[in-house]
Design a protein around this motif. Structure first.
Motif, short mmCIF file in Angstrom:
data_model
loop_
_atom_site.label_atom_id
_atom_site.label_comp_id
_atom_site.label_asym_id
_atom_site.label_seq_id
_atom_site.Cartn_x
_atom_site.Cartn_y
_atom_site.Cartn_z
N VAL A 8 15.42 13.63 -13.48
CA VAL A 8 16.59 14.51 -13.55
C VAL A 8 16.19 15.94 -13.17
CG1 VAL A 8 18.34 15.53 -15.06
CG2 VAL A 8 17.79 13.08 -15.25
N GLU A 9 15.03 16.36 -13.64
CA GLU A 9 14.54 17.71 -13.35
C GLU A 9 14.27 17.92 -11.87
OE1 GLU A 9 10.34 19.98 -14.18
OE2 GLU A 9 11.23 18.87 -15.86
N LEU A 10 13.84 16.85 -11.19
CA LEU A 10 13.51 16.95 -9.77
C LEU A 10 14.73 16.90 -8.85
CD1 LEU A 10 10.38 14.60 -9.56
CD2 LEU A 10 10.40 17.09 -9.35
N LEU A 11 15.85 16.41 -9.34
CA LEU A 11 17.02 16.18 -8.49
C LEU A 11 17.49 17.42 -7.72
CD1 LEU A 11 19.15 13.70 -10.65
CD2 LEU A 11 18.03 13.24 -8.45
N PRO A 12 17.65 18.59 -8.36
CA PRO A 12 18.16 19.74 -7.60
C PRO A 12 17.31 20.09 -6.38
CG PRO A 12 18.34 20.16 -9.95
CD PRO A 12 17.54 18.89 -9.81
N ASP A 13 15.99 20.07 -6.54
CA ASP A 13 15.12 20.43 -5.42
C ASP A 13 15.06 19.35 -4.36
OD1 ASP A 13 14.47 22.92 -6.38
OD2 ASP A 13 12.65 22.26 -7.41
N ARG A 14 15.11 18.08 -4.77
CA ARG A 14 14.92 16.99 -3.81
C ARG A 14 16.22 16.51 -3.18
NH1 ARG A 14 10.14 14.28 -3.48
NH2 ARG A 14 11.31 12.45 -2.78
N LEU A 15 17.32 16.53 -3.93
CA LEU A 15 18.56 15.94 -3.40
C LEU A 15 19.48 16.95 -2.72
CD1 LEU A 15 19.50 12.94 -3.49
CD2 LEU A 15 17.58 13.46 -4.98
N ALA A 16 19.55 18.17 -3.21
CA ALA A 16 20.49 19.13 -2.60
C ALA A 16 20.27 19.29 -1.10
CB ALA A 16 20.42 20.47 -3.32
N PRO A 17 19.02 19.33 -0.61
CA PRO A 17 18.83 19.49 0.84
C PRO A 17 19.24 18.28 1.67
CG PRO A 17 16.85 20.16 -0.39
CD PRO A 17 17.74 19.43 -1.34
N VAL A 18 19.52 17.15 1.03
CA VAL A 18 19.86 15.92 1.76
C VAL A 18 21.25 15.98 2.38
CG1 VAL A 18 20.47 13.48 1.35
CG2 VAL A 18 18.29 14.41 0.50
N TYR A 19 22.13 16.81 1.83
CA TYR A 19 23.54 16.78 2.21
C TYR A 19 23.82 17.65 3.43
CZ TYR A 19 23.48 14.50 -2.24
OH TYR A 19 23.16 13.63 -3.25
N ASP A 42 0.82 -1.21 0.00
CA ASP A 42 0.00 0.00 0.00
C ASP A 42 0.85 1.26 0.00
OD1 ASP A 42 -2.71 -1.21 0.28
OD2 ASP A 42 -1.84 -1.97 2.15
N ALA A 43 2.06 1.15 0.53
CA ALA A 43 2.96 2.30 0.61
C ALA A 43 4.39 1.79 0.76
CB ALA A 43 2.61 3.19 1.80
N ILE A 44 5.32 2.67 0.52
CA ILE A 44 6.73 2.32 0.69
C ILE A 44 7.45 3.52 1.31
CG2 ILE A 44 7.33 3.12 -1.65
CD1 ILE A 44 9.47 0.91 -1.72
N ILE A 45 8.36 3.22 2.24
CA ILE A 45 9.24 4.27 2.75
C ILE A 45 10.51 4.18 1.91
CG2 ILE A 45 10.47 5.18 4.76
CD1 ILE A 45 8.38 3.79 6.51
N ALA A 46 10.57 5.01 0.91
CA ALA A 46 11.65 4.94 -0.08
C ALA A 46 12.74 5.94 0.25
CB ALA A 46 11.10 5.22 -1.48
N ILE A 47 13.97 5.55 -0.01
CA ILE A 47 15.10 6.46 0.17
C ILE A 47 15.53 6.96 -1.21
CG2 ILE A 47 15.87 5.41 2.32
CD1 ILE A 47 17.96 3.85 0.70
N GLU A 48 16.36 7.99 -1.19
CA GLU A 48 16.85 8.55 -2.45
C GLU A 48 17.95 7.67 -3.04
OE1 GLU A 48 15.34 10.72 -3.94
OE2 GLU A 48 14.28 11.89 -2.44
N PRO A 49 17.99 7.57 -4.37
CA PRO A 49 17.20 8.32 -5.36
C PRO A 49 15.88 7.63 -5.75
CG PRO A 49 18.88 7.07 -6.48
CD PRO A 49 19.09 6.80 -5.00
N ASN A 50 15.57 6.48 -5.13
CA ASN A 50 14.33 5.79 -5.50
C ASN A 50 13.10 6.65 -5.27
OD1 ASN A 50 15.72 3.50 -6.26
ND2 ASN A 50 15.39 2.42 -4.34
N ARG A 88 28.61 21.54 0.47
CA ARG A 88 28.32 22.97 0.32
C ARG A 88 28.37 23.40 -1.14
NH1 ARG A 88 31.50 25.17 5.77
NH2 ARG A 88 29.84 24.53 7.21
N LEU A 89 29.24 22.79 -1.90
CA LEU A 89 29.29 23.08 -3.33
C LEU A 89 27.99 22.69 -4.00
CD1 LEU A 89 32.95 21.94 -4.05
CD2 LEU A 89 32.06 24.27 -4.38
N ILE A 90 27.42 21.56 -3.58
CA ILE A 90 26.14 21.13 -4.13
C ILE A 90 25.03 22.08 -3.73
CG2 ILE A 90 24.37 19.31 -4.07
CD1 ILE A 90 26.67 17.29 -3.80
N LYS A 91 25.04 22.52 -2.47
CA LYS A 91 24.00 23.45 -2.03
C LYS A 91 24.13 24.80 -2.74
CE LYS A 91 23.28 21.34 2.49
NZ LYS A 91 21.85 21.05 2.32
#
Length: 337
Positions: free
Chosen positions: A289-300, A195-203, A263-266
């Motif tokens: 690919v389009e979503l990566l900057p908004d979703r992944l940069a805050p992870v670091y 019914d749901a999944i707790i997915a980690i990045e990049p999945n 910090r370079l990524i941010k």
């Protein structure tokens, strides 16, 4: 169960442990335990590049900006296996440095090891995701339903359990959990068996790009239940204390390298899209690919201060209260170099 605000007691404990860590550092320096500052001595065995993980981009950024050279590090990236074996390889000395979460370090240290987190790595990047046509709108709506998540020994599972606990939910009892490795859970989810999944990045990003709905992130649920404004700390740069005693300059250089890479990524989140292949995302997955900057940069994680230490202490407090941990480690599980 009531919420768990970040109270004065937790902050004072974190500050006290930090002071203790600083005192230990001063003692080591006084005893001459620091290694020479010569760049040639800064060698460490670290995990190989791990494509398909949130941290896989680090090597590309390090190479682009020559951070190995800047910090005088010689990193053996062929020493160990992938993430699944990395923590065990740190404990046995196959690796000198690997990412560890605070609950994991507490658990291994109370069983006879002596590991310490010396710098940041990643904020929690788990997300509760359901199909686009799912009738469920909140995490609470999923009680009694089938949810895929990583094994109980993983940082992802423990964090999901903590974030549930501070919102009055018994994670293990109130959901029908299917535990397994990310790829196996993803297959079950996409087949319609969950019914749901707790997915980690990049999945998680790939699923959202395909039209799935994100109900909440694990970090958001933690903030909601505790009142903490900081993201939920997932893991950091961890080393064995005996190795740290002999290689303190190397450890600090590695932490500084990691923080600068993040910090370079941010500063330029488009780096995540440029190196999309590191995440295992193909060029034709244009939406992902389009979503990566908004979703992944805050992870670091590029912060290693009292706010992070209070977050770690709060995780340990809650884990002890709900039975995820049985006791606290004798020494702090983190230190500021």
């Amino acid at each position: 169960m009531s919420a768990y605000p970040l109270d004065r007691r937790s902050l004072l404990r974190a500050a006290g442990l930090l002071a203790g860590g600083a005192g230990a550092a001063a003692l080591l320096a006084a005893c001459g335990a620091d290694e020479p500052a010569s760049a040639g001595t800064r060698r460490a065995k670290v995990q190989p590049r791990s494509p398909g993980t949130a941290g896989a981009i680090r090597d590309s950024v390090v190479e682009q900006f020559d951070l190995d050279g800047k910090y005088g590090l010689t990193l053996d990236r062929k020493a160990g296996g992938g993430p699944g074996a990395g923590q065990e390889q740190l404990l046995t000395g196959v690796l000198d440095i690997f990412a560890f979460g605070p609950l994991g370090v507490t658990e291994v240290n109370t069983s006879g090891h002596d590991v310490v987190i010396v710098g940041p790595s990643l904020w929690n990047h788990g997300s509760w995701i359901v199909p686009a046509d799912s009738p469920y709108r909140t995490v609470a709506d999923l009680k009694g339903r089938k949810v895929g998540v990583q094994p109980p020994s993983s940082d992802t599972y423990r964090a999901a359990a903590l974030a549930s606990a501070v919102n009055g939910i018994d994670f293990a009892r109130e959901y029908r959990l299917f535990t397994g490795q990310p790829i196996a859970n993803l297959a079950l989810y996409e087949r319609g068996d969950l019914d749901a999944i707790i997915a980690i990045e990049p999945n998680a990003t790939r699923l959202v790009a395909k039209g799935n709905r994100q109900l909440a992130s694990v970090s958001e649920l933690w903030q909601q239940g505790t009142g903490d404004r900081s993201p939920l700390f997932l893991n950091g740069t961890a080393v064995r204390r005996d190795w740290l005693t002999a290689n303190r300059e190397t450890a600090k250089a590695y932490v500084d390298l990691t923080v600068e890479a993040w910090r370079l990524i941010k500063k330029d989140p488009t780096l995540t899209a440029r190196y999309h292949a590191d995440y295992g995302i193909q060029p034709d997955e244009k939406k992902a690919v389009e979503l990566l900057p908004d979703r992944l940069a805050p992870v670091y994680g590029d912060v290693w201060d009292d706010t992070v230490f209070a977050n770690i202490e709060k995780q340990i407090d809650v884990a002890l209260e709900v039975g995820i941990l049985t006791r606290r480690a004798d020494r702090p599980v983190y230190e500021k170099l």
